[in-house]
Design an enzyme around this catalytic site. Sequence first.
Site, mmCIF file in Angstrom:
data_model
loop_
_atom_site.group_PDB
_atom_site.id
_atom_site.type_symbol
_atom_site.label_atom_id
_atom_site.label_comp_id
_atom_site.label_asym_id
_atom_site.label_seq_id
_atom_site.Cartn_x
_atom_site.Cartn_y
_atom_site.Cartn_z
ATOM 1 N N ASP A 92 53.938 39.077 46.111
ATOM 2 C CA ASP A 92 53.634 39.135 44.676
ATOM 3 C C ASP A 92 52.540 40.166 44.408
ATOM 4 O O ASP A 92 51.377 39.838 44.175
ATOM 5 C CB ASP A 92 53.198 37.742 44.204
ATOM 6 C CG ASP A 92 53.105 37.633 42.698
ATOM 7 O OD1 ASP A 92 53.550 38.559 42.003
ATOM 8 O OD2 ASP A 92 52.584 36.604 42.215
ATOM 9 N N SER A 146 46.774 35.350 36.106
ATOM 10 C CA SER A 146 47.624 35.994 37.105
ATOM 11 C C SER A 146 47.333 37.489 37.219
ATOM 12 O O SER A 146 47.058 38.165 36.222
ATOM 13 C CB SER A 146 49.095 35.800 36.753
ATOM 14 O OG SER A 146 49.481 34.459 36.883
ATOM 15 N N GLY A 147 47.426 38.000 38.432
ATOM 16 C CA GLY A 147 47.223 39.418 38.676
ATOM 17 C C GLY A 147 45.772 39.827 38.835
ATOM 18 O O GLY A 147 45.477 40.936 39.268
#
Length: 320
Positions: A143, A239-240
């Site tokens: 991811d 996220s990220g």
Amino acid sequence: MNSVIIRAFLLYSTLYHVASDEVQATPRFTNEDDCGVSVISRSGAISRVVNGTASAQGQWPWQAAIVLSSGGSLSVICGGSVINNKWVVTAAHCFNNEPLSDISVFLGVNDKSNGNEANRQILQLESKTCHPNYTENGNFANDICLLRLTSDVSYTTYIRPICLPNQGSSESVGQSCIVSGWGETENTGNNNILQYAEVSIIDHTLCSGWYQAVGLSIPENHICAGYELGGTDTCQGDSGGPLVCQQTVSGSTSYILQGITSFGSGCAEVRRPGVYTKVSEYIDWIDEVVGSSATSIERHSWALVFLCFQCCFFVIQAVY
């Protein structure tokens, strides 16, 4: 004819070294002396993103906001990290086939609700390269995604790159690290302001056992960070974003990007720590993508094109 060959060789040698020097002047990924360093801090104890501490502007200068434009409105869909003056790294699951023209990267942001905030830079995307083996089959393996910007980042007090780890290096279980983002705070803070938290690296086998209880597996190339009793965690919208850990070398302390916020089960729950893409497992891939970017290729190409014209000119002179 011999003099022509010698002149052509000397020209090639000169152009080759000039082109090589230009390419080397832009690092493929951040290993600069000033990476991972913040000159701004906020006094007081570190708390949580859920129950979080609001950041001072510029406290985490590598933090990026990935912003989607849709229906005339802007929304922060994910976080990211500046790794050099042309690239930002984030999570692959942040994207769902949106046109690049709808995505922007905001840097220097602290209060996302303040459109007039000073020290911001807004950059557009030239390309998006997610890991070819990324899969969202329940465990978010690989991811990670790299965003190439259309223009260079201008480093300031409020915008700086994060350091990257060495390929294959490992973080220490129990080590305290920092997560940050504008994600859900579950009514424990103002998520318009960049929140940050201290979390602890958790043993992979132990974390995998906890997640197996809810039918989830932790990929080998992921790490867990948080606490067994919960209470401190990243959440939806983070996220990220970065998981950064301090390291000290020769008396100099800087932050290293050890993880990218990937997934979890709920937020800040017991035995459900945050799960992060382990960046040290992807340094070779990052180097390959960033190193093969147009910036490097173009510089060599133009030098070689010019060389060809010059060689042709010399040959024509020799013949006629």
